[in-house]
Design a protein around this motif. Sequence first.
Motif, PDB file in Angstrom:
ATOM      1  N   GLU A  11       0.826  -1.195   0.000  1.00 34.09           N
ATOM      2  CA  GLU A  11       0.000   0.000   0.000  1.00 34.09           C
ATOM      3  C   GLU A  11       0.865   1.252   0.000  1.00 34.09           C
ATOM      4  O   GLU A  11       1.939   1.271   0.590  1.00 34.09           O
ATOM      5  CB  GLU A  11      -0.880  -0.012   1.259  1.00 34.09           C
ATOM      6  N   LEU A  13       0.737   5.714   0.250  1.00 33.24           N
ATOM      7  CA  LEU A  13      -0.009   6.943   0.493  1.00 33.24           C
ATOM      8  C   LEU A  13       0.739   8.064  -0.176  1.00 33.24           C
ATOM      9  O   LEU A  13       1.933   7.965  -0.434  1.00 33.24           O
ATOM     10  CB  LEU A  13      -0.123   7.213   2.005  1.00 33.24           C
ATOM     11  N   ALA A  75      -5.704   9.407  -1.840  1.00 32.21           N
ATOM     12  CA  ALA A  75      -5.007   9.062  -0.603  1.00 32.21           C
ATOM     13  C   ALA A  75      -5.030  10.229   0.375  1.00 32.21           C
ATOM     14  O   ALA A  75      -5.181  10.038   1.586  1.00 32.21           O
ATOM     15  CB  ALA A  75      -3.572   8.650  -0.908  1.00 32.21           C
ATOM     16  N   LYS A  78      -8.352  10.492   2.153  1.00 34.06           N
ATOM     17  CA  LYS A  78      -8.451   9.502   3.226  1.00 34.06           C
ATOM     18  C   LYS A  78      -7.685   9.952   4.461  1.00 34.06           C
ATOM     19  O   LYS A  78      -8.181   9.845   5.592  1.00 34.06           O
ATOM     20  CB  LYS A  78      -7.906   8.160   2.742  1.00 34.06           C
TER      21      LYS A  78
END
Length: 230
Positions: A11, A13, A75, A78
Amino acid sequence: MRGKHGDHSQETLATGATRFPLHAADLRADQIQASEPARQGSPATSNRGWAPLLEACLADFKEATEAGDTASIPALVKIVADLALIERGAIRPGSRRAQQALRVGRLSLARRLITRHLAKPALSPSMVAEMLGVSVRYLHVLFEATGTSFSQTVTAQRLCESRRLLCQKPPRPIADIALTCGFGSLATFYRIFGASEGLTPGEFRMKNSVEAPVTASPSGAEVVIHLTAK
């Protein structure tokens, strides 16, 4: 994407224009932060200290939106949402989700603190760590996760600002630009700038001082436009 078992190894960001990978260095950052006692009265270790992290990420979101950086925007949305929920007590600060958001927020704020204090030759990891309310070791791990060290980040920002100032009109003295950008001496500025650009500051200014006018070519040949450095 998070796997079936919650694996975060793939993952990423984004903070501003920079991808922030989540890998072993991030877990180490959490371990370092958890193993060290919280600093009394430290902005980043109190509820009140989460607001600056949120503001920094909101600024990143605004810049990404204005730049049309669609890859970074989801991102950032979020992270901004998670930081807002942490501030309001809807997400526990010690949770994995919160720690992930706080890492990105601290990195974003650290970069903005560098920009704010760029003119200070004494700008150092310990200075920024103190303002951020974390240990120097934790700060280094935050930057390590991006692939660019604290020192490299500072130098890159100073060079970027120096290039901008060298292209300004009316021209400012090169020594003044060196001091404004936080280079300790004119000799240091010339050495670092030359290594980066392959030109002296004066040569760079001369090369970028005149932008070729856009005019119709009488012969119909293609007009070449020389763009100045950003």
